[in-house]
Design a protein around this motif. Structure first.
Motif, mmCIF file in Angstrom:
data_model
loop_
_atom_site.group_PDB
_atom_site.id
_atom_site.type_symbol
_atom_site.label_atom_id
_atom_site.label_comp_id
_atom_site.label_asym_id
_atom_site.label_seq_id
_atom_site.Cartn_x
_atom_site.Cartn_y
_atom_site.Cartn_z
ATOM 1 N N ASP A 1 -49.914 -16.569 100.398
ATOM 2 C CA ASP A 1 -49.729 -15.060 99.913
ATOM 3 C C ASP A 1 -48.411 -14.675 99.409
ATOM 4 O O ASP A 1 -47.526 -14.183 99.766
ATOM 5 C CB ASP A 1 -49.603 -14.167 101.563
ATOM 6 C CG ASP A 1 -49.481 -12.650 101.502
ATOM 7 O OD1 ASP A 1 -50.038 -12.297 100.385
ATOM 8 O OD2 ASP A 1 -48.845 -12.123 102.291
ATOM 9 N N LEU A 2 -48.328 -15.676 98.159
ATOM 10 C CA LEU A 2 -46.858 -15.471 97.473
ATOM 11 C C LEU A 2 -47.052 -15.227 96.031
ATOM 12 O O LEU A 2 -46.055 -14.972 95.198
ATOM 13 C CB LEU A 2 -46.235 -16.931 97.627
ATOM 14 C CG LEU A 2 -45.796 -17.202 98.994
ATOM 15 C CD1 LEU A 2 -45.044 -18.871 98.802
ATOM 16 C CD2 LEU A 2 -44.637 -16.440 99.591
ATOM 17 N N GLU A 3 -48.498 -14.989 95.699
ATOM 18 C CA GLU A 3 -48.765 -14.615 94.282
ATOM 19 C C GLU A 3 -48.026 -13.570 93.794
ATOM 20 O O GLU A 3 -48.116 -12.391 94.405
ATOM 21 C CB GLU A 3 -50.527 -14.538 94.284
ATOM 22 C CG GLU A 3 -50.864 -14.087 92.672
ATOM 23 C CD GLU A 3 -52.212 -13.841 92.678
ATOM 24 O OE1 GLU A 3 -52.881 -13.614 91.537
ATOM 25 O OE2 GLU A 3 -53.034 -13.869 93.593
ATOM 26 N N GLY A 4 -47.440 -13.680 92.608
ATOM 27 C CA GLY A 4 -46.835 -12.451 92.021
ATOM 28 C C GLY A 4 -45.343 -12.363 92.644
ATOM 29 O O GLY A 4 -44.605 -11.581 92.001
ATOM 30 N N LEU A 5 -44.754 -12.992 93.459
ATOM 31 C CA LEU A 5 -43.451 -13.078 93.627
ATOM 32 C C LEU A 5 -42.632 -14.055 92.854
ATOM 33 O O LEU A 5 -43.347 -14.851 91.805
ATOM 34 C CB LEU A 5 -43.198 -13.921 95.214
ATOM 35 C CG LEU A 5 -43.746 -13.037 96.277
ATOM 36 C CD1 LEU A 5 -43.457 -13.507 97.648
ATOM 37 C CD2 LEU A 5 -43.215 -11.391 96.231
ATOM 38 N N LYS A 6 -41.407 -14.103 92.837
ATOM 39 C CA LYS A 6 -40.679 -14.917 91.718
ATOM 40 C C LYS A 6 -40.234 -16.030 92.396
ATOM 41 O O LYS A 6 -39.778 -16.169 93.532
ATOM 42 C CB LYS A 6 -39.454 -14.051 91.221
ATOM 43 C CG LYS A 6 -39.670 -12.859 90.282
ATOM 44 C CD LYS A 6 -38.247 -12.351 89.924
ATOM 45 C CE LYS A 6 -38.254 -11.363 88.857
ATOM 46 N NZ LYS A 6 -36.998 -10.970 88.418
ATOM 47 N N ALA A 7 -40.187 -17.405 91.744
ATOM 48 C CA ALA A 7 -40.074 -18.428 92.306
ATOM 49 C C ALA A 7 -39.640 -19.336 91.329
ATOM 50 O O ALA A 7 -39.801 -19.123 90.090
ATOM 51 C CB ALA A 7 -41.116 -19.197 93.080
ATOM 52 N N MET A 8 -38.896 -20.692 91.603
ATOM 53 C CA MET A 8 -38.584 -21.643 90.730
ATOM 54 C C MET A 8 -38.686 -23.010 91.517
ATOM 55 O O MET A 8 -38.343 -23.146 92.711
ATOM 56 C CB MET A 8 -37.072 -21.704 90.038
ATOM 57 C CG MET A 8 -36.037 -21.590 91.142
ATOM 58 S SD MET A 8 -34.442 -21.283 90.545
ATOM 59 C CE MET A 8 -34.180 -22.751 89.736
ATOM 60 N N GLN A 9 -39.098 -24.005 90.457
ATOM 61 C CA GLN A 9 -39.244 -25.580 91.115
ATOM 62 C C GLN A 9 -37.871 -25.805 90.981
ATOM 63 O O GLN A 9 -37.098 -26.199 90.284
ATOM 64 C CB GLN A 9 -40.295 -26.213 90.244
ATOM 65 C CG GLN A 9 -40.451 -27.467 90.884
ATOM 66 C CD GLN A 9 -41.514 -28.542 90.207
ATOM 67 O OE1 GLN A 9 -42.231 -27.794 89.474
ATOM 68 N NE2 GLN A 9 -41.785 -29.636 90.646
ATOM 69 N N ILE A 10 -37.370 -26.556 92.325
ATOM 70 C CA ILE A 10 -36.302 -27.033 92.528
ATOM 71 C C ILE A 10 -36.268 -28.666 92.843
ATOM 72 O O ILE A 10 -35.171 -29.301 93.043
ATOM 73 C CB ILE A 10 -35.424 -26.446 93.731
ATOM 74 C CG1 ILE A 10 -35.950 -26.477 95.100
ATOM 75 C CG2 ILE A 10 -34.987 -24.813 93.133
ATOM 76 C CD1 ILE A 10 -35.041 -26.079 96.009
ATOM 77 N N GLY A 11 -37.311 -29.442 92.906
ATOM 78 C CA GLY A 11 -37.551 -30.548 92.995
ATOM 79 C C GLY A 11 -39.047 -31.019 93.595
ATOM 80 O O GLY A 11 -40.024 -30.243 93.420
ATOM 81 N N GLU A 12 -38.861 -32.034 94.411
ATOM 82 C CA GLU A 12 -40.219 -32.225 95.292
ATOM 83 C C GLU A 12 -40.023 -32.441 96.500
ATOM 84 O O GLU A 12 -38.899 -32.773 97.145
ATOM 85 C CB GLU A 12 -40.763 -33.571 94.709
ATOM 86 C CG GLU A 12 -41.148 -33.675 93.142
ATOM 87 C CD GLU A 12 -41.803 -34.867 92.855
ATOM 88 O OE1 GLU A 12 -41.740 -35.933 93.299
ATOM 89 O OE2 GLU A 12 -42.681 -34.961 91.727
ATOM 90 N N TRP A 13 -41.230 -32.238 97.483
ATOM 91 C CA TRP A 13 -41.108 -32.472 98.602
ATOM 92 C C TRP A 13 -42.185 -33.181 99.009
ATOM 93 O O TRP A 13 -43.772 -32.791 98.718
ATOM 94 C CB TRP A 13 -41.079 -31.128 99.490
ATOM 95 C CG TRP A 13 -40.801 -31.117 100.824
ATOM 96 C CD1 TRP A 13 -41.893 -31.214 102.142
ATOM 97 C CD2 TRP A 13 -39.693 -30.957 101.622
ATOM 98 N NE1 TRP A 13 -41.352 -30.787 103.124
ATOM 99 C CE2 TRP A 13 -39.949 -31.205 103.117
ATOM 100 C CE3 TRP A 13 -38.308 -31.221 101.225
ATOM 101 C CZ2 TRP A 13 -38.944 -31.206 104.034
ATOM 102 C CZ3 TRP A 13 -37.326 -31.090 102.073
ATOM 103 C CH2 TRP A 13 -37.942 -31.060 103.631
ATOM 104 N N LYS A 14 -42.211 -34.352 99.649
ATOM 105 C CA LYS A 14 -43.501 -35.322 100.123
ATOM 106 C C LYS A 14 -44.335 -35.317 98.665
ATOM 107 O O LYS A 14 -45.458 -35.151 98.832
ATOM 108 C CB LYS A 14 -44.261 -34.738 101.246
ATOM 109 C CG LYS A 14 -43.141 -34.590 102.519
ATOM 110 C CD LYS A 14 -43.997 -33.844 103.847
ATOM 111 C CE LYS A 14 -43.186 -33.984 104.797
ATOM 112 N NZ LYS A 14 -43.811 -33.200 105.965
#
Length: 265
Positions: free
Chosen positions: A36-49
């Motif tokens: 339920d995050l489609e359409g929100l703003k985000a940026m990749q900041i690295g990796e997790w697992k």
């Protein structure tokens, strides 16, 4: 940040202040549409697992239940620090929506982590507030303080001394000033120990070890409830959590106390 598409995939870091959203004690995982995050703003900041870690822009009126970043201090350092990075980035973006020079709106830059004024072009970078933290040793003893924010009827946490670095001040000067202001103690043999990002909300803790030089404990009553010398081989009060640089400083100092005691024996 970019607008999330339905198939964007990875782990998702949602923050509210210094709090995080977890599902069954884990970061949400999957494609943006399913969480339920489609359409929100985000940026990749690295990796997790071994998967992408996306920082989602802080949401207004978010009804999700969040937990404090402090509860995750037991995580491996690299994991705790990348979560801290996300918390600090969102704090920066939330508190720099307008230009500090002319008051117009800012927008995030594409070439680096910064915001730039849409009117005058003034560029601002994430603000990091340097703070010192120091463990003081006197022979076989360590100086620990019960700050007013840690006080409880049962005693509360006793920890090292700390404070913000002031303008025009070196780290070393800040250490000497804070110790003297809070306890009336003068110190010597100051040496660097290590550092820790502290996203509450945007500090960088710079740690030192020091030795007692002179003075008797005189409390700065506006800040400190109690301060005492504790012998390394006697029961200690409640200490700060494992994972904090304060706990690491205390452990290192107790080892120094123990080593000196062996040399004296």
């Amino acid at each position: 940040m970019k607008i999330l598409q339905q198939d964007d995939f990875g782990y998702w870091l949602l923050t509210q202040g210094s709090n995080l959203y977890l599902v069954n004690n884990e970061l949400p995982f999957g494609i943006a549409k399913d969480v339920d995050l489609e359409g929100l703003k985000a940026m990749q900041i690295g990796e997790w697992k071994n998967n992408p870690l996306w920082l989602v822009a802080e949401q207004i009126n978010d009804e999700r239940e969040y937990v404090s970043l402090r509860k995750l201090l037991s995580l491996p350092e690299d994991e705790f620090y990348i979560l801290s990075r996300g918390v600090e980035i969102n704090h920066f973006l939330k508190t720099h929506k307008f230009c500090g020079k002319c008051g117009h709106k800012t927008q995030q830059t594409q070439d680096e982590l910064a915001v730039q004024c849409t009117h005058c072009g003034y560029r601002t970078y994430p603000v990091i507030c340097p703070s010192i933290i120091v463990a003081v040793r006197r022979g076989h003893e360590i100086l620990l303080a019960n700050h007013k924010r840690h006080y409880s009827p049962n005693g509360g946490i006793y920890t090292t001394l700390a404070g913000f670095v002031e303008v025009g001040e070196t780290f070393e000067q800040a250490v000497q000033r804070e110790v003297f202001e809070e306890t009336g103690i003068s110190i010597k043999n100051l040496r660097y120990f290590g550092s820790q990002p502290w996203a509450f909300p945007n500090s960088q803790m710079v740690g030192f070890l020091a030795d007692y030089e002179s003075g008797e404990i005189t409390l700065q009553e506006s800040e400190i409830h109690d301060a005492q010398w504790f012998s390394y081989d006697q029961p200690l009060p409640e200490l700060p959590p494992t994972g904090t640089i304060a706990r690491k400083l205390i452990h290192a100092t107790l080892e120094l106390c123990k080593a000196e005691h062996k040399c004296d024996s």
